[in-house]
Design an enzyme around this catalytic site. Structure first.
Site, short mmCIF file in Angstrom:
data_model
loop_
_atom_site.label_atom_id
_atom_site.label_comp_id
_atom_site.label_asym_id
_atom_site.label_seq_id
_atom_site.Cartn_x
_atom_site.Cartn_y
_atom_site.Cartn_z
N SER A 8 0.50 -0.89 0.00
CA SER A 8 -0.08 -0.39 -0.51
C SER A 8 1.03 1.33 0.16
CB SER A 8 -0.85 0.33 1.15
OG SER A 8 -1.67 1.15 0.63
N HIS A 33 -1.06 -1.24 -4.38
CA HIS A 33 -2.51 -0.80 -3.51
C HIS A 33 -2.25 1.19 -3.85
CE1 HIS A 33 -6.36 -1.41 -1.57
NE2 HIS A 33 -5.86 -0.85 -0.92
N ASP A 35 -4.56 4.22 -2.16
CA ASP A 35 -5.51 4.58 -1.35
C ASP A 35 -6.10 5.72 -2.03
OD1 ASP A 35 -6.58 2.10 0.32
OD2 ASP A 35 -4.61 2.60 1.01
N MET A 37 -8.93 9.05 -0.45
CA MET A 37 -9.74 9.12 0.59
C MET A 37 -10.05 10.58 0.58
SD MET A 37 -7.22 7.26 3.50
CE MET A 37 -6.47 5.52 3.96
N HIS A 66 -8.75 1.98 -4.23
CA HIS A 66 -9.31 1.71 -3.09
C HIS A 66 -9.64 3.23 -3.59
CE1 HIS A 66 -9.71 0.64 1.02
NE2 HIS A 66 -11.10 0.50 0.71
N MET A 68 -12.02 4.97 -1.95
CA MET A 68 -12.64 5.90 0.09
C MET A 68 -13.79 6.44 -0.25
SD MET A 68 -10.19 3.71 2.41
CE MET A 68 -8.51 4.14 1.05
N MET A 137 -12.09 -4.82 4.32
CA MET A 137 -11.23 -4.73 5.27
C MET A 137 -11.55 -5.25 6.42
SD MET A 137 -10.85 -1.83 3.44
CE MET A 137 -9.64 -0.88 5.01
N ASP A 175 -7.80 -6.55 3.25
CA ASP A 175 -6.91 -5.05 3.26
C ASP A 175 -7.15 -4.22 4.70
OD1 ASP A 175 -5.86 -2.19 3.04
OD2 ASP A 175 -7.60 -1.86 1.60
C1 DX5 Z 1 -7.59 1.39 5.21
C2 DX5 Z 1 -5.97 1.70 3.65
C3 DX5 Z 1 -5.03 0.25 3.84
C4 DX5 Z 1 -4.03 0.82 4.54
C5 DX5 Z 1 -3.59 -0.38 4.96
O1 DX5 Z 1 -8.08 2.17 4.98
O2 DX5 Z 1 -8.03 0.69 3.09
O3 DX5 Z 1 -4.80 -0.44 2.54
O4 DX5 Z 1 -2.70 1.80 2.94
O5 DX5 Z 1 -2.30 -0.59 6.17
P1 DX5 Z 1 -1.90 -1.23 6.95
O6 DX5 Z 1 -1.26 -2.64 5.61
O7 DX5 Z 1 -0.75 -0.66 7.44
O8 DX5 Z 1 -2.68 -1.43 7.87
ZN ZN Z 2 -6.44 0.10 0.51
#
Ligand code: DX5
Ligand code: ZN
Length: 218
Positions: A8, A33, A35, A37, A66, A68, A137, A175
């Site tokens: 990630s 990956h 993310d 947000m 991903h 969010m 998740m 994840d």
């Molecule tokens: C959380 C993200 C994850 C995050 C995971 O909201 O969707 O992808 O980066 O990080 P770790 O592996 O540190 O839990």
């Molecule tokens: Zn993620």
């Protein structure tokens, strides 16, 4: 089938993003990956199109994006245009999930659906045959470095059952909170894509940690 590992980028060093991306390129990792947000769906804001576009110029492996965010339908083609190969939306953010999934596939990407820890897998019963990936998740989304929620194992098993009943294939991605201590049990239970942020980037040797997460389990 061997499982995939998707480091990630959220846990990368953004002052050295090129270095960290090249580390992923040269490692045994399978996907990036990524993310996204929005500060509305989750209580955090990460990054958007310019950063993903820059990352895609360096990355030699697929971007697993991903989302969010609320209203993801609004941005589907823009994420394709900056390089997403897999695009995952949250079931909790999509009133018309079937439409969102079809729009992602029509844009030429693999369609993923993410479930928050409280959302039961059976909510996917009537869409499972349409999707390429389910992200379970294993933390509440929004931040890296959180503790793995143990109920995830049950959800992986439920999802394996649902896939069998529907006679369909899709990736099962985990994840949040994935470590060298729990990855094997996750794979044994049926997960085949492991996201890892802090486990990779907080380790002394991220390349070796990725290789360790890739080790096949009995
Ligand atoms: C959380 C993200 C994850 C995050 C995971 O909201 O969707 O992808 O980066 O990080 P770790 O592996 O540190 O839990
Ligand atoms: Zn993620």
């Amino acid at each position: 089938m061997t499982h995939l590992v998707a480091p990630s980028v959220l846990s990368a060093d953004f002052n050295n993003l090129q270095r960290d991306a090249e580390m992923i390129n040269n490692s045994e990792a399978d996907w990036f990956h990524v993310d996204v947000m929005d500060g509305v769906f989750v209580p955090n804001i990460s990054f958007g199109f310019p950063v993903i576009k820059a990352l895609n110029k360096i990355a030699t492996k697929p971007l697993d994006v991903h989302l969010m965010i609320v209203n993801p339908d609004q941005y589907i083609t823009q994420f394709r245009d900056v390089g997403a190969e897999v695009l995952t939306v949250h079931i909790e953010a999509c009133t018309h999930l079937h439409r969102s999934v079809q729009a992602i596939k029509a844009a030429g990407m693999k369609a993923g659906v993410a479930l928050n820890p409280h959302t039961p897998v059976n909510q996917l019963e009537d869409i499972i045959a349409e999707i390429d990936l389910v992200t379970l998740m294993s933390v509440n989304p929004g931040f890296g470095g959180q503790k793995f929620i143990e109920n995830t194992y049950k959800k992986v098993a439920d999802l394996v059952d649902l896939k069998t009943k529907a006679n369909t294939q899709c990736h099962i991605e985990i994840d949040g909170g994935v470590t060298l201590g729990n990855y094997a049990q996750l794979v044994q239970t049926g997960a085949d894509v492991l996201v890892a942020g802090s486990t990779v980037f907080s380790s002394e040797n991220p390349t070796q940690t990725i290789a360790d997460l890739k080790k096949s389990v009995g």
